[in-house]
Design an enzyme around this catalytic site. Structure first.
Site, PDB file in Angstrom:
ATOM      1  N   ASP A  94       1.640   5.919   5.954  1.00 42.31           N
ATOM      2  CA  ASP A  94       1.050   6.930   6.817  1.00 42.31           C
ATOM      3  C   ASP A  94       2.154   7.670   7.568  1.00 42.31           C
ATOM      4  OD1 ASP A  94      -0.937   8.031   8.955  1.00 42.31           O
ATOM      5  OD2 ASP A  94      -2.225   6.881   7.598  1.00 42.31           O
ATOM      6  N   HIS A 125      -1.183   9.319  13.889  1.00 39.48           N
ATOM      7  CA  HIS A 125      -2.208   8.983  12.911  1.00 39.48           C
ATOM      8  C   HIS A 125      -2.096   7.559  12.388  1.00 39.48           C
ATOM      9  CE1 HIS A 125      -4.378   9.283   9.013  1.00 39.48           C
ATOM     10  NE2 HIS A 125      -5.105  10.190   9.631  1.00 39.48           N
ATOM     11  N   SER A 324     -10.070   9.173   6.882  1.00 40.41           N
ATOM     12  CA  SER A 324      -8.826   8.458   7.179  1.00 40.41           C
ATOM     13  C   SER A 324      -9.087   7.144   7.883  1.00 40.41           C
ATOM     14  CB  SER A 324      -7.949   9.292   8.119  1.00 40.41           C
ATOM     15  OG  SER A 324      -7.240  10.263   7.451  1.00 40.41           O
TER      16      SER A 324
END
Length: 443
Positions: A94, A125, A324
């Site tokens: 990520d 994130h 996600s």
């Protein structure tokens, strides 16, 4: 190079659509000659930071840990007496995973964006994703005893050093490198909350990624979980695919999603609300396998030691949502299953998660696949038989590769020790799991 965005986390200035829709798609056959060579994690070229790291994420408040979260619908306390994911290492490929007091088993896995070790998260994130999987403390992820292997593969805050106007770094090539590295480092589960989404297979060359996925699953025996993709907003998939239930239809695909379209190799996850209804933004497709909660997300603050439940917006904070965040739920479930039944192969673990999901009324569905994951059903009952997995292809492990035993040792011992700010709220689902497209945005 022209960039192909990964949905959800937008790489600045990256066009999503470069060709007209196609009437039928098929991923390229796996060609082992495209498998990236083993090498220490590092950016393929010089990079430079283009903007400040994101830190203005609203915290959820002091009572967030005891309040409701997207994980409540899973009834995890019921299954934790059976398994909490001990002995498993979940790689989070990520934007990096920041060190956090609620991630006691964080392992640095490397950096393909800059010169760090995978524990820098300039975008926020990856830390959110990791918390959903393995946070442990007053807020628990799905598998709180599992180790998290943080690998930074993309970022909206960096760009190629020799392209001053370019913003965003990471593509399907770096994703392929990261998948191989995660497998060689001993990850038993690999989470990819990134999607290269576009309207033409001709514009996508992800053969290295396909080879890396095959290597991870069939050589290294790792479960690979990926997000389905988001549709309906900037930086997301161009159009929604048909949503008719019944059976996968590859002839009517309008938005291609990678790595999701490698359906035989990955477990693709769509998003549902806290009530189990399909999220408005979740991308449908013949490759969708299961679904999990991906709205009103609570997870770890990437810039502090608490929790967050919102992202900064122009005027007000926006609830965190996207496929996600549904994918790491299923990665956590895979860790629970593997910890309880370590004799199962990667493919058998994926099949069990599909087989025990809550079936949609019309059978398999392109939005939620085989249904919403049922954690209790996946980890309870008698021990599944370790039947021969005749779908696996025997592939020789290259003689110059040795798995790094440290992640598994650290996970077993309980030692603990990473693109863009997590997704703007997405208005953004397998027959059997069937991007060097360029820049990646995150789903």
């Amino acid at each position: 190079m022209a960039a192909t965005a990964l949905t959800g986390l937008l790489v600045a200035g990256v066009p999503l659509v470069t060709a007209p829709p196609v009437s039928a798609v098929t991923p390229p056959p796996v060609d082992e000659s495209f498998l990236p060579a083993p090498a220490p994690p590092a950016p393929p070229q010089r990079t430079a930071q283009r903007s400040e790291c994101s830190g203005a994420v609203r915290t959820a408040g002091a009572d967030a840990a005891t309040g409701s979260s997207q994980l409540d619908m899973l009834d995890l306390p019921k299954v934790w007496p059976l398994t909490r994911g001990a002995g498993q290492t979940v790689a989070v490929i990520d934007t990096g995973v920041a060190r956090h007091r609620l991630l006691p088993r964080l392992i640095p896995g490397g950096d393909y964006v800059s010169t760090g070790d995978g524990t820098d998260d300039c975008d926020g994130h990856g830390t959110l994703v990791a918390g959903i999987i393995g946070a442990s403390g007053e807020f628990d992820g799905v598998a709180p005893d599992a180790a998290v292997l943080g690998i930074r593969q993309s970022s909206n805050k960096f760009g190629p050093a020799d392209e001053p106007g370019a913003g965003g770094y990471g593509d399907v090539h770096t994703l392929a490198l990261a998948v191989r590295a995660a497998a060689d480092l001993g990850a038993t589960v690999i989470n990819v909350s990134s999607v290269a989404c576009l309207a033409s297979a001709e514009a996508l060359d992800d053969r290295a990624l396909g080879a890396a996925l095959s290597y991870a699953v069939d050589v290294r025996n790792a479960v690979v979980v990926t997000a389905a993709g988001n549709v309906g907003g900037p930086g997301q998939c161009p159009t929604q695919n048909p949503t008719n239930p019944g059976r996968p239809d590859w002839r009517t695909v309008e938005s291609i999603a990678s790595p999701a379209w490698y359906d035989d190799l990955v477990l693709t996850v769509g998003s549902v609300t806290a009530d189990g209804a399909p999220s408005a933004f979740t991308l449908a497709g013949p490759w969708v396998d299961v679904a999990a909660p991906g709205e009103r997300v609570v997870s770890l603050d990437p810039d502090g030691d608490g929790l967050v439940d919102a992202l900064p917006a122009a005027r007000d904070a926006t609830p965190i949502a996207g496929t996600s965040y549904a994918a790491p739920v299923v990665s956590g479930v895979a860790a629970l299953v593997r910890s309880r039944w370590p004799h199962l192969t990667a493919r058998q673990v994926m099949q069990r998660i599909e087989d025990t999901a809550h079936r949609p009324p019309g059978g398999w569905d392109p939005v939620v696949g085989h249904g919403v994951v049922d954690v209790s059903a996946a980890v309870s009952g008698g021990a599944p038989a370790a039947l021969p997995d005749d779908t696996a292809r025997p592939v020789a492990v290259p003689p110059d590769v040795r798995a790094d035993p440290r992640p598994r040792r650290i996970a077993t011992a309980g030692a603990g020790l990473c693109v863009g700010v997590a997704i703007l709220v997405g208005w953004s689902a397998s027959s059997r799991r069937h991007a060097r497209a360029d820049r990646i945005a995150r789903d």
